[in-house]
Design a protein around this motif. Structure first.
Motif: not given
Length: 344
Positions: A70-73, A87-91
């Motif tokens: 679930k990491t989006l960077r 880092e973009l968090k939410g999924h």
């Protein structure tokens, strides 16, 4: 990053590329150690791979990486230290696909098996739009004008989305297993790879077959070049070639003027999970979750021009949009060959 380079001939490519440095981008917050198993596609649901998708922004100044954890960077390729990344968090589930808007340098779209598609402003880290309830979504492709995109789920339903609307514009149920998708550069055709090994050529946004068989006008014309599932597809920047990759370990090169397969590249090991052309369309590379290396071929002749040893399987590959610089996932870690990190 280094200044944009001129076109390099196939005879000089290997010596040039061999001299380039490889930089790794380590995310300490992302789980590792999941082995070399396959990326999740609809026919391999029980398998995972840490890094699922990588994508450059249009200028090549940022690269996004989405992972199974679930990491989006989003990384600055020139600054490999994680403190310079975003880092973009939410999924709530694995991120299956990421892609920047082709005409907006800081607008990123991410697709997750949580059924949500999120649109991010990378500069502010804000979610600027979200579409939910799309099922087990795992693939996406932007239309070239950046005004719409398509997202597919594992129930073979394809949704047409707007980056500014919270509900789908349309949906198109497919009657066959549908894997990756890509557009022609004019945005009027969309190509769908299928589990039968064929590629559909449909109009966009109508999703109607564009060509039919001359001897049977009721049967849509498809590209048939694989003996098993066709799982990856990429349009060359110059639009001369459409490349398709299959679980048969073959990359087929289709001439877009007559839709004849002119050649096949057969030096891959394992299913071809991703394909990428260099910015000038001269060179092509495929990614697989088997083997330990990358084979770069000359697109026009099919001749292999450079072999690159890697630590392990590299299922995802992505050439930089303006220079000979190659990003790839190696044992779940983002690596880029050809950058000039921490330039002073």
């Amino acid at each position: 990053m280094a200044r944009p380079r001129q076109h390099i001939s196939k005879d000089r490519f290997s010596s040039h590329f061999s001299a380039l440095r490889t930089q790794a981008y380590h995310d300490p917050g992302s789980s590792r150690g999941v082995g070399f198993q396959s990326m999740t596609l609809k026919f391999a649901d029980d398998q995972v791979h840490s890094l699922r998708s990588i994508a450059w922004n249009p200028l090549g100044t940022l690269i996004a990486a989405g992972s199974a954890d679930k990491t989006l960077r989003v990384w600055n390729p020139d600054r490999p230290n994680v403190k310079y990344s975003t880092e973009l968090k939410g999924h709530l589930a694995p991120i299956e696909k990421v892609a920047f808007n082709p005409v907006k340098d800081a607008e990123l779209c991410s697709v997750s098996s949580d059924g949500a598609v999120k649109f991010w402003d990378v500069r502010t880290k804000a979610v600027i739009n979200e579409v939910k309830g799309l099922g087990d979504a795992f693939t996406l492709a932007w239309a070239p004008d950046g005004e719409s995109l398509v997202v597919g789920n594992k129930a073979d339903n394809i949704f047409v989305l707007s980056p500014t609307q919270s509900t789908p514009i349309a949906s198109h149920q497919q009657n066959v297993q549908t894997n990756q998708m890509t557009f022609c550069w004019g945005g009027k055709k969309i190509f769908l790879t299928t589990g039968e090994g064929s590629v559909k050529i449909l109009s966009y946004p109508e999703f109607k077959p564009i060509f039919h068989l001359s001897y049977d006008p009721t049967t849509p014309f498809t590209l048939n070049g694989h003996t098993s599932s066709c799982i990856s597809i990429e349009m060359q920047p110059t639009a001369r070639w459409l490349a398709t990759g299959g679980s048969d370990s073959i990359i087929a090169m289709w001439d877009t003027t007559d839709w004849i397969c002119q050649r096949t590249l057969i030096d891959m090991t394992g299913p071809v999970r991703s394909i990428s052309f260099s910015f000038d369309g001269s060179f092509i590379v495929g990614g697989s979750d088997e083997g330990s290396g990358l084979e770069i071929a000359h697109a026009e002749t099919g001749e292999y021009v450079h072999s690159m040893k890697t630590a392990g399987p590299c299922p995802i590959v992505a050439w930089h949009p303006t220079r000979y610089c190659l990003a790839y996932a190696d044992v779940g870690t983002l690596k880029i060959i050809g950058v000039d990190p921490e330039r002073r």
